[in-house]
Design an enzyme around this catalytic site. Sequence first.
Site, PDB file in Angstrom:
ATOM      1  N   GLU A  93       0.301   8.054  -3.761  1.00 33.23           N
ATOM      2  CA  GLU A  93       1.576   7.557  -3.261  1.00 33.23           C
ATOM      3  C   GLU A  93       2.204   6.648  -4.314  1.00 33.23           C
ATOM      4  O   GLU A  93       1.492   5.839  -4.905  1.00 33.23           O
ATOM      5  CB  GLU A  93       1.411   6.766  -1.963  1.00 33.23           C
ATOM      6  CG  GLU A  93       2.760   6.538  -1.272  1.00 33.23           C
ATOM      7  CD  GLU A  93       2.668   5.769   0.048  1.00 33.23           C
ATOM      8  OE1 GLU A  93       3.618   5.843   0.812  1.00 33.23           O
ATOM      9  OE2 GLU A  93       1.657   5.119   0.300  1.00 33.23           O
ATOM     10  N   GLY A 138      -3.254  -2.917  -2.435  1.00 30.78           N
ATOM     11  CA  GLY A 138      -4.318  -3.464  -1.597  1.00 30.78           C
ATOM     12  C   GLY A 138      -5.173  -2.337  -1.046  1.00 30.78           C
ATOM     13  O   GLY A 138      -6.408  -2.398  -1.070  1.00 30.78           O
ATOM     14  N   ALA A 139      -4.522  -1.295  -0.558  1.00 36.18           N
ATOM     15  CA  ALA A 139      -5.234  -0.174   0.044  1.00 36.18           C
ATOM     16  C   ALA A 139      -4.306   1.022   0.155  1.00 36.18           C
ATOM     17  O   ALA A 139      -3.095   0.869   0.047  1.00 36.18           O
ATOM     18  CB  ALA A 139      -5.727  -0.566   1.434  1.00 36.18           C
ATOM     19  N   MET A 140      -4.885   2.196   0.369  1.00 36.21           N
ATOM     20  CA  MET A 140      -4.078   3.420   0.459  1.00 36.21           C
ATOM     21  C   MET A 140      -4.627   4.340   1.540  1.00 36.21           C
ATOM     22  O   MET A 140      -5.816   4.660   1.560  1.00 36.21           O
ATOM     23  CB  MET A 140      -4.076   4.123  -0.909  1.00 36.21           C
ATOM     24  CG  MET A 140      -3.362   5.464  -0.911  1.00 36.21           C
ATOM     25  SD  MET A 140      -1.592   5.266  -0.540  1.00 36.21           S
ATOM     26  CE  MET A 140      -1.285   6.783   0.355  1.00 36.21           C
ATOM     27  N   GLU A 141      -3.720   4.782   2.421  1.00 39.43           N
ATOM     28  CA  GLU A 141      -4.107   5.440   3.664  1.00 39.43           C
ATOM     29  C   GLU A 141      -4.430   6.929   3.573  1.00 39.43           C
ATOM     30  O   GLU A 141      -4.267   7.644   4.572  1.00 39.43           O
ATOM     31  CB  GLU A 141      -2.986   5.248   4.680  1.00 39.43           C
ATOM     32  CG  GLU A 141      -1.670   6.022   4.382  1.00 39.43           C
ATOM     33  CD  GLU A 141      -0.627   5.228   3.627  1.00 39.43           C
ATOM     34  OE1 GLU A 141      -1.008   4.298   2.884  1.00 39.43           O
ATOM     35  OE2 GLU A 141       0.564   5.542   3.757  1.00 39.43           O
ATOM     36  N   HIS A 169      -4.066  -1.851   9.294  1.00 40.14           N
ATOM     37  CA  HIS A 169      -2.827  -1.304   8.726  1.00 40.14           C
ATOM     38  C   HIS A 169      -3.020   0.157   8.287  1.00 40.14           C
ATOM     39  O   HIS A 169      -2.260   1.041   8.658  1.00 40.14           O
ATOM     40  CB  HIS A 169      -2.419  -2.190   7.537  1.00 40.14           C
ATOM     41  CG  HIS A 169      -1.195  -1.736   6.806  1.00 40.14           C
ATOM     42  ND1 HIS A 169       0.014  -2.363   6.931  1.00 40.14           N
ATOM     43  CD2 HIS A 169      -0.993  -0.709   5.935  1.00 40.14           C
ATOM     44  CE1 HIS A 169       0.908  -1.748   6.169  1.00 40.14           C
ATOM     45  NE2 HIS A 169       0.306  -0.740   5.551  1.00 40.14           N
ATOM     46  N   GLU A 170      -4.062   0.380   7.524  1.00 42.08           N
ATOM     47  CA  GLU A 170      -4.276   1.743   7.009  1.00 42.08           C
ATOM     48  C   GLU A 170      -4.671   2.711   8.118  1.00 42.08           C
ATOM     49  O   GLU A 170      -4.323   3.888   8.084  1.00 42.08           O
ATOM     50  CB  GLU A 170      -5.326   1.747   5.888  1.00 42.08           C
ATOM     51  CG  GLU A 170      -5.054   0.776   4.735  1.00 42.08           C
ATOM     52  CD  GLU A 170      -3.670   0.911   4.121  1.00 42.08           C
ATOM     53  OE1 GLU A 170      -3.059   1.986   4.206  1.00 42.08           O
ATOM     54  OE2 GLU A 170      -3.193  -0.100   3.555  1.00 42.08           O
ATOM     55  N   HIS A 208      -1.642   3.956   9.875  1.00 37.79           N
ATOM     56  CA  HIS A 208      -0.967   5.017   9.113  1.00 37.79           C
ATOM     57  C   HIS A 208      -1.542   6.400   9.415  1.00 37.79           C
ATOM     58  O   HIS A 208      -0.874   7.396   9.178  1.00 37.79           O
ATOM     59  CB  HIS A 208      -1.141   4.781   7.609  1.00 37.79           C
ATOM     60  CG  HIS A 208      -0.162   3.827   7.004  1.00 37.79           C
ATOM     61  ND1 HIS A 208       1.182   3.818   7.302  1.00 37.79           N
ATOM     62  CD2 HIS A 208      -0.334   2.850   6.077  1.00 37.79           C
ATOM     63  CE1 HIS A 208       1.784   2.873   6.576  1.00 37.79           C
ATOM     64  NE2 HIS A 208       0.886   2.272   5.830  1.00 37.79           N
ATOM     65  N   GLU A 244       5.829   1.795   6.563  1.00 39.27           N
ATOM     66  CA  GLU A 244       5.270   0.502   6.157  1.00 39.27           C
ATOM     67  C   GLU A 244       5.646  -0.617   7.118  1.00 39.27           C
ATOM     68  O   GLU A 244       4.833  -1.493   7.408  1.00 39.27           O
ATOM     69  CB  GLU A 244       5.678   0.177   4.723  1.00 39.27           C
ATOM     70  CG  GLU A 244       5.151   1.176   3.682  1.00 39.27           C
ATOM     71  CD  GLU A 244       3.633   1.347   3.716  1.00 39.27           C
ATOM     72  OE1 GLU A 244       2.947   0.562   4.387  1.00 39.27           O
ATOM     73  OE2 GLU A 244       3.139   2.300   3.082  1.00 39.27           O
TER      74      GLU A 244
HETATM   75  N1  BES Z   1       0.866   3.012   1.580  1.00 37.90           N
HETATM   76  C1  BES Z   1       0.497   1.734   1.081  1.00 37.90           C
HETATM   77  C2  BES Z   1      -0.071   1.768  -0.314  1.00 37.90           C
HETATM   78  C3  BES Z   1       0.984   1.801  -1.388  1.00 37.90           C
HETATM   79  C4  BES Z   1       1.658   0.654  -1.727  1.00 37.90           C
HETATM   80  C5  BES Z   1       1.268   2.965  -2.055  1.00 37.90           C
HETATM   81  C6  BES Z   1       2.628   0.687  -2.700  1.00 37.90           C
HETATM   82  C7  BES Z   1       2.239   3.003  -3.036  1.00 37.90           C
HETATM   83  C8  BES Z   1       2.925   1.856  -3.369  1.00 37.90           C
HETATM   84  C9  BES Z   1      -0.541   1.081   1.995  1.00 37.90           C
HETATM   85  O1  BES Z   1      -0.499   1.492   3.308  1.00 37.90           O
HETATM   86  C10 BES Z   1      -0.226  -0.375   2.019  1.00 37.90           C
HETATM   87  O2  BES Z   1       0.782  -0.722   2.589  1.00 37.90           O
HETATM   88  N2  BES Z   1      -1.039  -1.212   1.396  1.00 37.90           N
HETATM   89  C11 BES Z   1      -0.770  -2.626   1.297  1.00 37.90           C
HETATM   90  C12 BES Z   1      -1.770  -3.428   2.055  1.00 37.90           C
HETATM   91  C13 BES Z   1      -1.365  -3.624   3.479  1.00 37.90           C
HETATM   92  C14 BES Z   1      -2.396  -4.409   4.247  1.00 37.90           C
HETATM   93  C15 BES Z   1      -0.030  -4.305   3.640  1.00 37.90           C
HETATM   94  C16 BES Z   1      -0.870  -2.981  -0.161  1.00 37.90           C
HETATM   95  O3  BES Z   1      -1.427  -2.204  -0.918  1.00 37.90           O
HETATM   96  O4  BES Z   1      -0.374  -4.044  -0.538  1.00 37.90           O
HETATM   97 ZN    ZN Z   2       1.072   0.727   4.416  1.00 34.43          ZN
END
Ligand code: BES
Ligand code: ZN
Length: 865
Positions: free
Chosen positions: A138, A275-278, A311-312, A315, A334
């Site tokens: 993503e 932080g993480a990816m779903e 959060h993940e 998703h 998001e």
């Molecule tokens: N889908 C995002 C990861 C992402 C972030 C992909 C930016 C591409 C660009 C994931 O679900 C997400 O939101 N991760 C957050 C952590 C969350 C606890 C708010 C992140 O990575 O900051």
């Molecule tokens: Zn997210």
Amino acid sequence: MNKKSSVRLASHIFPTKYQITVKPDLEAFIFEGEETIDLILQKPSKNITLHSKELEIESAEIFNASLRERKKGIWAGKMSYNTKAETATLAFSKFLPKGKSQLKLIFKGVLNDKMRGFYRSSYTHQGHEKHLATTQFEATDARRAFPCFDEPAQKAVFEVSLIIPEFQSAISNTLPTEIKEHSGGYKIVKFAPTPKMSTYLLAMIVGDFEFVESIAKSHGKKTTVRVYTTPGKKHQAKFALNCSIKFLEFFNQYFSIPYPLNTLDLIAIPDFAHGAMENWGAITYRETALLIDEEHSAAANKQQVALTIAHELAHQWFGNLVTMEWWTHLWLNEGFASYIEYLAVDNLFPKWDIWTQFAYGDMGYALTLDAFKNTHPIEVEVGNPEEIGEIFDAISYSKGASVIRMLAAYLGERKFRDGLRFYLKKYSYKNAATKHLWMALEKISGKPVAKIMRNWVSRPGYPVLKIVDDGKKLKIFQSRFYSSAVSKKQSKDKTIWEVPITSRDSNYHQPTTTLSRPSATLPQRGREGRQWLKINSNETGFYRVAYGPKMLESLAEPIKNKKLSSIERWGIIRDAFALAEAGEIPTSDALGLAGKYQKEDDYTVWVELVSGLDAIAQLIYKEKIYGEFKKFALNTFAGILSNTNWTINAKDAHTKALLRSLILNAAGRFGDAAAIKIAKQKFKHLLSTGKHIHPDLRSAVYNTVAENGGEDEFKKLHFLHNQANLQEEQRRLARAMANFKSKNEIVKYLKFVLSRHVRAQDAPLFLAVSLANPNARDLTWKFIKQNWNILLQRYGHGGHLLSRVIQPLWHYSTEEKAKEIEKFFRTHPAPGCQRTIAQILEKIRSNEAWLRRDLRNIENFLHGA
Ligand code: BES
Ligand code: ZN
């Protein structure tokens, strides 16, 4: 063709299935791949264009039942790349007929170290450097791993096979169905077909892993849940496993649609950009967002891990099962996940008081960023990858979450949930846009959702409500709020929002109304004998309130005696600080109000108080009155500080642990002699005995030691950092090291941040912390400028890491600096940073006006206080 549509692929060719085989090489850092894509052509075509970036396509062949050469396939005679559009075009010698075809491609690429696409991550195990291969797709990086139709609406089924060394493991979205031997000490792991899904959710991971597992049951379905770590760390995965099982069961029930896969993996990756990816069924995390060491992790980290997992997991429904039609609707993903993560955490940890923390963490941050002239609407047209990358910001996440919370409060939790269920069912395995969610919620609630939500989503900014009590009537006026007095003067924005107005006073909850005009008179029950009135009950509305001076004064009483809830006490001081910055009230009024919180004991309210005082400290740190201001701040903390000790009781509430860390940190920062002494003692004790400091005390100890230390302390913190192997601890130490005041240590720190001792994923945060340190600001900015090319090389390919580095430049407060920064970025590229740069300049100019306006006012206040 306009700019936006030109980045989209043609819509008459679309994939239904990908069979992909990939072989990563963890020594040469390359990979080889082969794929067969089942395609449907809605009309005959001579060429096919699909996404491909930094890949070498070695051959392309098409198979079609009606073509003579069906057994052999026809070769693409010509292949051309468009690096700007990130596509490859295959030109065939004859027209491919309408209907089904299969495209077979052979390709190869580099296993990069940029934390995107198919990349390598490194760690040490038993003294040896090791690598693993993993993916981050993503938003638009699947095209870096295999040629594909890399748009969220091009959903297909994926059948992945990974060719890997015999003794390593492979993880993908589904479970393996077959493992076969392969030549040369390799094996081939074939995974079950995925559900129909978008390219950005695919995951391929190869390396040495260990895991803990358990089974989640609900709706009579079983899902195997595993948490993976690199070798030697699986004991840190237990907390995550426990949370995942519980959240999975919670969401199964809440959404009333069972999680469709029989497997859910959570994988800790040592190098991770976000932080993480779903990824569906194979969620990846940076280590600090997943791993908890019971001996070394702080309460704040536990909370962050729980929120991130929730959060993940959210998703998996909101995003994976139902996906946005295009990135313009990213906020649906998001914003929604950022809201619902709190619901799940509140359910599992009711004592954490997590909704009050939503206030500062999401809503407050969104109110701050959306108060810039240089903000953007939640829903924004985006075309190319750079634009898409830029909207993964606090507006999509935190403003999105906040307006969803406002809507849920307006509709009622139950109607809101039922509307979501309807929406998810209707669009399962499909794509949707904002209007589809509104239609679903309207259908279930019978309320005009689209009309109410329109300007909250389509317009930048939000309103401030001015309340005027003329003794008989209560009048209310709305206008867009700007944190900068300079921006307000230039503004011509006349947007009117549909504002849900809730209020209560010392006697009643007043009737709820909606303000749809610039101004109105509020209906009121029993105003006789009313002592105070609070607008925006529970702070569910995404707006600020500017009370007249008398009304504001009268709120001091219910703040002190806690007739107002903690989130309401938070809202009042939050707006007071913001209105002072904006020039709507004198700063002395906000400081005076802060002084009324001496009996406060809520964590979130204190976060706001501390951050409001920090902001003013940043503004005046070069002024003569700074010393007096620090004393005033300490005075404000005096009550809570005397109730906060350094001794941990295992029975302490979660929020008490958070509060303790916050207050001790602030005490050290504002120069409380006792706090500094204890922090130093604890640090000394740690070094001489090696006995651990309780994790909830560590940041206060490390930060205070750095703020008040020199060469020797730097050396010791550095030593501890290089010894630590928990990323959370490394980060705590490295962050603390940004707080020295002396030039030598600041210079050493900056070098350290870009050295091999700090991972590329972490350096941006550390540079930002250093830039936020007023004593280090000039040196850090100079260093950033000198090393701009290195930063560009590391982070200039998109994402948020680069803009995060420079954001704290907005603490400067002179036009001269604004000009200099503006000039630098006119001559130096800063991809993905345009909005942040505009915000920096806007805020610096606002700071200058604020200081000019109120320096004397603050001085008078301090002298009178
Ligand atoms: N889908 C995002 C990861 C992402 C972030 C992909 C930016 C591409 C660009 C994931 O679900 C997400 O939101 N991760 C957050 C952590 C969350 C606890 C708010 C992140 O990575 O900051
Ligand atoms: Zn997210």
